[in-house]
Design an enzyme around this catalytic site. Structure first.
Site, PDB file in Angstrom:
ATOM      1  N   ASN A  30     -33.133 -37.312  10.229  1.00  0.00           N
ATOM      2  CA  ASN A  30     -32.765 -38.228   8.346  1.00  0.00           C
ATOM      3  C   ASN A  30     -32.202 -40.348   8.948  1.00  0.00           C
ATOM      4  OD1 ASN A  30     -30.093 -37.377   9.738  1.00  0.00           O
ATOM      5  ND2 ASN A  30     -29.484 -38.412   9.053  1.00  0.00           N
ATOM      6  N   GLY A  32     -33.096 -43.292  11.534  1.00  0.00           N
ATOM      7  CA  GLY A  32     -33.285 -43.846  13.693  1.00  0.00           C
ATOM      8  C   GLY A  32     -34.867 -43.629  13.375  1.00  0.00           C
ATOM      9  N   TYR A 178     -25.375 -38.793  30.657  1.00  0.00           N
ATOM     10  CA  TYR A 178     -26.356 -38.843  29.410  1.00  0.00           C
ATOM     11  C   TYR A 178     -28.123 -39.071  30.336  1.00  0.00           C
ATOM     12  CZ  TYR A 178     -29.711 -41.390  26.424  1.00  0.00           C
ATOM     13  OH  TYR A 178     -31.055 -42.069  25.885  1.00  0.00           O
TER      14      TYR A 178
END
Length: 309
Positions: A30, A32, A178
């Site tokens: 939705n 980027g 990450y």
């Protein structure tokens, strides 16, 4: 780093072939990179399922795409990658698929847990996509020029797989975990390629990364000084999301792409530019590491692939 075979250095989404009759699932679609990927695929005639956590935002994205192309074949379906039950429910509703783009991710979050109690960055970025791919593999195997595109990051080269503390329960850092999740993406996609190839399954596993692209990924997870620094970096250093989506679009659609390849930007330090072949961290190719990650991913997700090692 080399230019992909058969292409000039300036490949863009306009160079994609017609995608009429082909079906795609894009996670995190939705906004980027996911939105830009979905828009470009729809413009070329593909049927695109926007897999989104927030259906209202997904519906808005569908409307934006249709405002640009009234004939676009797009729909939004609910998928919460922080909940493996949602992953199973979503996969059960997919009846036809040619290309899965494992795009969604979270970045530099505080230590949070998924619905099943796993560290959020590992859970969303790697484990949910591992599970989703495994659940959709039987459908993909019937697809035409079928591919799994797993989106990683150049920051995977700073990663280390903490097998003794995968969930960061003892020592957690936002950046470190990450990087671990992005390294896991690479290790998984390369091992998936090996298993698909050795078992004669006509599905290609391809990697891509966007370089440094300005999206809300940098603002949704980080907080405080990190968030301010990333916002400034987005303004001064990053390329836009449309450019950042090119490597995964190339990986998803170019007829000469082969399984096991890694597509990223061709600019300095792979941070900006047009699609090119790039190299993963050498440690990501280690077979023992790959088998260990695969086994623990099956155990944690409960999704077992019917692909002998």
């Amino acid at each position: 780093m080399t230019t992909p075979p058969g292409d000039s250095a300036g490949w863009t989404a306009a160079d994609m072939p017609s995608l009429i009759g082909r079906s795609f699932v894009v996670t995190g679609a939705n906004s980027g990179l996911g939105y830009q990927t979905s828009l470009a695929l729809a413009r070329k005639g593909g049927h695109v399922v926007l897999a989104v956590r927030d259906l209202a935002k997904g519906a808005e994205a569908v409307e934006r795409i249709k405002a640009e192309d009234a004939d676009a074949h797009v729909e939004a379906r609910h998928l919460d990658l922080a909940d493996l039950d949602s992953v199973r429910s979503f996969a059960a509703g997919v009846e036809r698929l040619d290309v899965l783009v494992n795009n969604a991710g979270v970045m530099w979050t505080p230590r949070l847990e998924s619905a099943q109690g796993f560290e959020l960055q590992f859970a969303v970025n790697h484990l949910a996509h591992f599970a989703l791919t495994g659940l959709l593999l039987p459908v993909l195997a019937d697809g035409r020029d079928a591919r799994v595109v797993t989106v990683s990051s150049f920051l995977h080269k700073q990663g280390f797989l903490h097998f003794d503390d995968l969930q960061g329960e003892h020592k957690y850092s936002r950046r470190g975990y990450y990087a671990q999740s992005k390294l896991a993406n690479v290790v998984f996609a390369l091992e998936l390629h090996r298993r698909l190839r050795s078992n004669g399954v006509a599905v290609a596993s391809v990697l891509a990364h966007p370089g440094y692209a300005a999206t809300n990924l940098q603002s949704a997870g980080p907080t405080g000084v990190q968030k301010l620094g990333l916002r400034l970096g987005n303004r001064l250093l990053a390329q836009d999301a449309e450019m950042g989506a090119l490597p995964q679009l190339y990986a998803a659609t170019h007829p000469e792409v082969d399984g096991g390849q890694f597509i990223g930007p061709n600019g300095r330090r792979e941070q900006k530019g047009h699609p090119a072949l790039v190299e993963p961290l050498e440690a990501a190719r280690d077979r023992g590491t790959a088998r260990r990650l695969w086994d623990v991913s099956e155990e944690l997700s409960g999704v077992v692939y019917d692909l002998p090692r």
